[in-house]
Design a protein around this motif. Structure first.
Motif, PDB file in Angstrom:
ATOM      1  N   CYS A  94      -5.113  21.301  42.209  1.00 37.27           N
ATOM      2  CA  CYS A  94      -5.494  19.881  42.123  1.00 37.27           C
ATOM      3  C   CYS A  94      -6.958  19.729  41.716  1.00 37.27           C
ATOM      4  CB  CYS A  94      -5.282  19.202  43.472  1.00 37.27           C
ATOM      5  SG  CYS A  94      -3.543  19.134  43.932  1.00 37.27           S
ATOM      6  N   ARG A  95      -7.266  18.536  41.198  1.00 37.66           N
ATOM      7  CA  ARG A  95      -8.657  18.238  40.851  1.00 37.66           C
ATOM      8  C   ARG A  95      -9.406  17.844  42.116  1.00 37.66           C
ATOM      9  NH1 ARG A  95      -8.819  13.567  36.985  1.00 37.66           N
ATOM     10  NH2 ARG A  95      -7.378  12.784  38.553  1.00 37.66           N
ATOM     11  N   CYS A  96     -10.586  18.407  42.275  1.00 42.14           N
ATOM     12  CA  CYS A  96     -11.369  18.137  43.490  1.00 42.14           C
ATOM     13  C   CYS A  96     -12.855  18.343  43.177  1.00 42.14           C
ATOM     14  CB  CYS A  96     -10.936  19.072  44.619  1.00 42.14           C
ATOM     15  SG  CYS A  96     -11.979  18.949  46.079  1.00 42.14           S
ATOM     16  N   ASN A  97     -13.609  17.240  43.247  1.00 39.59           N
ATOM     17  CA  ASN A  97     -15.056  17.325  42.971  1.00 39.59           C
ATOM     18  C   ASN A  97     -15.799  18.141  44.013  1.00 39.59           C
ATOM     19  OD1 ASN A  97     -15.198  15.709  40.602  1.00 39.59           O
ATOM     20  ND2 ASN A  97     -14.950  13.865  41.867  1.00 39.59           N
ATOM     21  N   LYS A  98     -15.244  18.203  45.199  1.00 38.51           N
ATOM     22  CA  LYS A  98     -15.914  18.980  46.256  1.00 38.51           C
ATOM     23  C   LYS A  98     -15.794  20.473  45.954  1.00 38.51           C
ATOM     24  CE  LYS A  98     -15.577  17.593  50.668  1.00 38.51           C
ATOM     25  NZ  LYS A  98     -17.008  17.387  50.991  1.00 38.51           N
ATOM     26  N   ARG A  99     -14.645  20.874  45.431  1.00 38.67           N
ATOM     27  CA  ARG A  99     -14.432  22.290  45.098  1.00 38.67           C
ATOM     28  C   ARG A  99     -15.070  22.641  43.757  1.00 38.67           C
ATOM     29  NH1 ARG A  99      -9.797  23.049  43.325  1.00 38.67           N
ATOM     30  NH2 ARG A  99      -8.641  21.579  44.597  1.00 38.67           N
ATOM     31  N   CYS A 153     -11.048  13.714  41.250  1.00 38.78           N
ATOM     32  CA  CYS A 153     -10.599  13.625  42.642  1.00 38.78           C
ATOM     33  C   CYS A 153      -9.160  13.138  42.647  1.00 38.78           C
ATOM     34  CB  CYS A 153     -11.492  12.669  43.424  1.00 38.78           C
ATOM     35  SG  CYS A 153     -10.850  12.274  45.065  1.00 38.78           S
ATOM     36  N   ASP A 154      -8.240  14.019  42.971  1.00 40.75           N
ATOM     37  CA  ASP A 154      -6.823  13.639  42.977  1.00 40.75           C
ATOM     38  C   ASP A 154      -6.447  12.813  44.208  1.00 40.75           C
ATOM     39  OD1 ASP A 154      -5.983  14.480  40.526  1.00 40.75           O
ATOM     40  OD2 ASP A 154      -5.322  16.462  41.193  1.00 40.75           O
ATOM     41  N   ALA A 155      -7.322  12.710  45.183  1.00 42.33           N
ATOM     42  CA  ALA A 155      -7.020  11.861  46.349  1.00 42.33           C
ATOM     43  C   ALA A 155      -7.131  10.383  45.988  1.00 42.33           C
ATOM     44  CB  ALA A 155      -7.955  12.195  47.501  1.00 42.33           C
ATOM     45  N   ILE A 192      -4.949  10.048  54.976  1.00 39.78           N
ATOM     46  CA  ILE A 192      -5.919  10.539  55.979  1.00 39.78           C
ATOM     47  C   ILE A 192      -7.362  10.325  55.525  1.00 39.78           C
ATOM     48  CG2 ILE A 192      -4.303  12.289  56.830  1.00 39.78           C
ATOM     49  CD1 ILE A 192      -6.019  14.391  55.303  1.00 39.78           C
ATOM     50  N   HIS A 193      -7.557   9.606  54.442  1.00 40.32           N
ATOM     51  CA  HIS A 193      -8.889   9.600  53.835  1.00 40.32           C
ATOM     52  C   HIS A 193      -9.804   8.489  54.371  1.00 40.32           C
ATOM     53  CE1 HIS A 193      -6.799  12.476  51.359  1.00 40.32           C
ATOM     54  NE2 HIS A 193      -7.975  12.888  50.906  1.00 40.32           N
ATOM     55  N   ALA A 194     -11.017   8.451  53.782  1.00 41.02           N
ATOM     56  CA  ALA A 194     -12.106   7.643  54.339  1.00 41.02           C
ATOM     57  C   ALA A 194     -11.956   6.156  54.016  1.00 41.02           C
ATOM     58  CB  ALA A 194     -13.440   8.147  53.796  1.00 41.02           C
ATOM     59  N   PRO A 232     -17.044   7.091  44.495  1.00 42.96           N
ATOM     60  CA  PRO A 232     -16.057   7.339  43.432  1.00 42.96           C
ATOM     61  C   PRO A 232     -15.817   8.836  43.198  1.00 42.96           C
ATOM     62  CG  PRO A 232     -17.680   5.720  42.729  1.00 42.96           C
ATOM     63  CD  PRO A 232     -18.184   6.300  44.009  1.00 42.96           C
ATOM     64  N   SER A 233     -16.679   9.688  43.784  1.00 45.53           N
ATOM     65  CA  SER A 233     -16.498  11.135  43.619  1.00 45.53           C
ATOM     66  C   SER A 233     -15.619  11.746  44.696  1.00 45.53           C
ATOM     67  CB  SER A 233     -17.853  11.850  43.676  1.00 45.53           C
ATOM     68  OG  SER A 233     -18.634  11.485  42.591  1.00 45.53           O
ATOM     69  N   CYS A 234     -15.612  11.163  45.900  1.00 48.37           N
ATOM     70  CA  CYS A 234     -14.914  11.811  47.021  1.00 48.37           C
ATOM     71  C   CYS A 234     -14.656  10.809  48.141  1.00 48.37           C
ATOM     72  CB  CYS A 234     -15.763  12.975  47.539  1.00 48.37           C
ATOM     73  SG  CYS A 234     -15.037  13.879  48.934  1.00 48.37           S
ATOM     74  N   ILE A 235     -13.430  10.844  48.662  1.00 50.75           N
ATOM     75  CA  ILE A 235     -13.073   9.955  49.786  1.00 50.75           C
ATOM     76  C   ILE A 235     -12.598  10.780  50.998  1.00 50.75           C
ATOM     77  CG2 ILE A 235     -12.550   7.997  48.291  1.00 50.75           C
ATOM     78  CD1 ILE A 235      -9.561   8.625  48.659  1.00 50.75           C
ATOM     79  N   ALA A 236     -13.076  12.011  51.073  1.00 50.99           N
ATOM     80  CA  ALA A 236     -12.658  12.900  52.168  1.00 50.99           C
ATOM     81  C   ALA A 236     -13.266  12.462  53.501  1.00 50.99           C
ATOM     82  CB  ALA A 236     -13.084  14.329  51.865  1.00 50.99           C
ATOM     83  N   THR A 237     -12.645  12.927  54.594  1.00 49.42           N
ATOM     84  CA  THR A 237     -13.194  12.676  55.933  1.00 49.42           C
ATOM     85  C   THR A 237     -13.642  13.981  56.586  1.00 49.42           C
ATOM     86  OG1 THR A 237     -10.951  12.841  56.817  1.00 49.42           O
ATOM     87  CG2 THR A 237     -11.817  10.628  56.454  1.00 49.42           C
TER      88      THR A 237
HETATM   89 FE1  SF4 Z   1     -11.777  16.729  46.715  1.00 44.06          FE
HETATM   90 FE2  SF4 Z   1     -13.000  14.839  48.127  1.00 44.06          FE
HETATM   91 FE3  SF4 Z   1     -11.233  14.144  46.305  1.00 44.06          FE
HETATM   92 FE4  SF4 Z   1     -10.398  15.394  48.504  1.00 44.06          FE
HETATM   93  S1  SF4 Z   1     -11.314  13.380  48.424  1.00 44.06           S
HETATM   94  S2  SF4 Z   1      -9.777  15.791  46.370  1.00 44.06           S
HETATM   95  S3  SF4 Z   1     -12.155  16.726  48.950  1.00 44.06           S
HETATM   96  S4  SF4 Z   1     -13.174  15.193  45.931  1.00 44.06           S
END
Ligand code: SF4
Length: 329
Positions: free
Chosen positions: A126-131, A137-139, A146-148, A154-159
């Motif tokens: 999956c696409r993931c800006n954190k990785r 960001c596929d989320a 489960i996200h924020a 716009p780059s990441c909505i992880a918790t």
């Molecule tokens: Fe990656 Fe953050 Fe998007 Fe999850 S929410 S896929 S950790 S960039």
């Protein structure tokens, strides 16, 4: 198969020496998160420095707080009588997390540095800006239950997944850090970062720095504190929303309060707007609801997690109601 070397450090100095000059070196606590990530091929360290030999002491400070070594296990911290008596919210938060076996292994330092449980972060397809910076960001637009809902970008909505850290945010803990240039302390609220456009940066730790301890300051209102957690299963599940709260009543009004939320942001979320609203307010459901509305005013969902906004409001109100009821007995 990941090819890495391993050493066990008996002191912070040895751990720093183990990291020095080794690109790809990582610290290993109880391994309850890092080893999972290695199995999934998300983390590929070249060298592991095992820091479980660092301080496992919990000591009283002269001011009346506690100094907690970074290698103290979650189980030891939750079962310490001083923690149970003076900071019950912390003991409760720890015991709401993971399972008994994991708590026996997991350490305080590792808990601060654990990584998000975003499904897409764990799936290298999956696409993931954190990785991988700039990959997407596929989320966002994906399954994001489960996200924020606060502080996302716009780059990441992880918790952030920790329960312990939510309590530490409410308790104004101090993080002790050591690096090649010496030691420093970091207020807990400043330790974790929001994602912005650099979601791979999760804390203010500099390369080669090491968490050595935490201080809990003396906080009399923490004796009356509570952690509540809403989750899909009654054990071994991360928080959809959690609340850490401490309240001091003066008659029928709120004299002092600490409030933090979990499961809602990239970092443990200190609810300062709610706290400001509650100071000096009558200890009533109407005040609690107003405080929750203020705290969640900027919240937004991303589809599957829209329910969390109202859930967080209700969790704040419910937690404060429970706490005030206990206080009044
Ligand atoms: Fe990656 Fe953050 Fe998007 Fe999850 S929410 S896929 S950790 S960039």
């Amino acid at each position: 198969m990941i090819d890495f070397t391993y050493e066990k450090a008996g002191s912070a100095g040895q751990a720093l020496a183990g990291l020095a000059g080794k690109e790809g070196a990582k610290l290993l606590g109880g391994g309850t998160n890092l080893v999972d990530l290695m199995r999934e091929n998300i983390e590929r360290p070249t060298h592991l420095v095992d820091v479980t030999g660092l301080s496992r002491e919990i000591e009283d400070t002269p001011e009346g707080g506690l100094l907690i070594g970074a290698a103290v296990t979650n189980t030891a911290l939750a079962n310490d009588p001083r923690v149970k008596q003076r900071y019950p919210v912390l003991a409760q938060a720890i015991l709401y997390g993971a399972s008994g076996q994991i708590r026996n292994m997991a350490t305080v330092g590792g808990n601060l540095l654990q990584r998000t449980r975003c499904y897409y972060f764990y799936d290298s397809a999956c696409r993931c800006n954190k990785r991988t910076a700039g990959s997407g960001c596929d989320a966002i637009g994906g399954y994001n239950r489960i996200h924020a809902i606060l502080g996302a970008s716009p780059s990441c909505i992880a918790t952030h997944p920790s329960d312990m850290c939510v309590a530490l945010a409410a308790l104004d803990a101090i993080v002790h850090v050591r690096g090649k240039d010496g030691t420093r302390t970091i207020p807990f609220q400043e330790f974790h970062l929001l994602p912005g456009d650099t979601p791979h940066l999760e804390t203010v730790l500099q390369p080669g720095e090491l968490v050595t301890a935490l201080t809990l300051p003396p906080l009399s209102l923490a004796r009356s504190s509570l952690y509540t957690k809403v989750r899909d299963r009654s054990s071994f599940a991360f928080a959809l929303v959690s609340v850490a709260a401490a309240v001091k009543l003066e008659g029928e009004t709120i004299g002092d309060v600490r409030l933090a939320l979990g499961g809602v942001a990239h970092k443990p979320w200190r609810a300062l707007a709610a706290e400001r609203s509650l100071h000096g307010a009558p200890a009533t459901p109407a005040s609690f609801r107003r405080a929750a509305e203020l705290e969640l005013a900027g919240a937004r969902g991303y589809g599957h997690n829209d329910f969390k906004v109202e859930l967080a409001r209700r969790a704040i109100v419910d937690t404060l109601e429970q706490l005030v009821k206990e206080n009044s007995r």
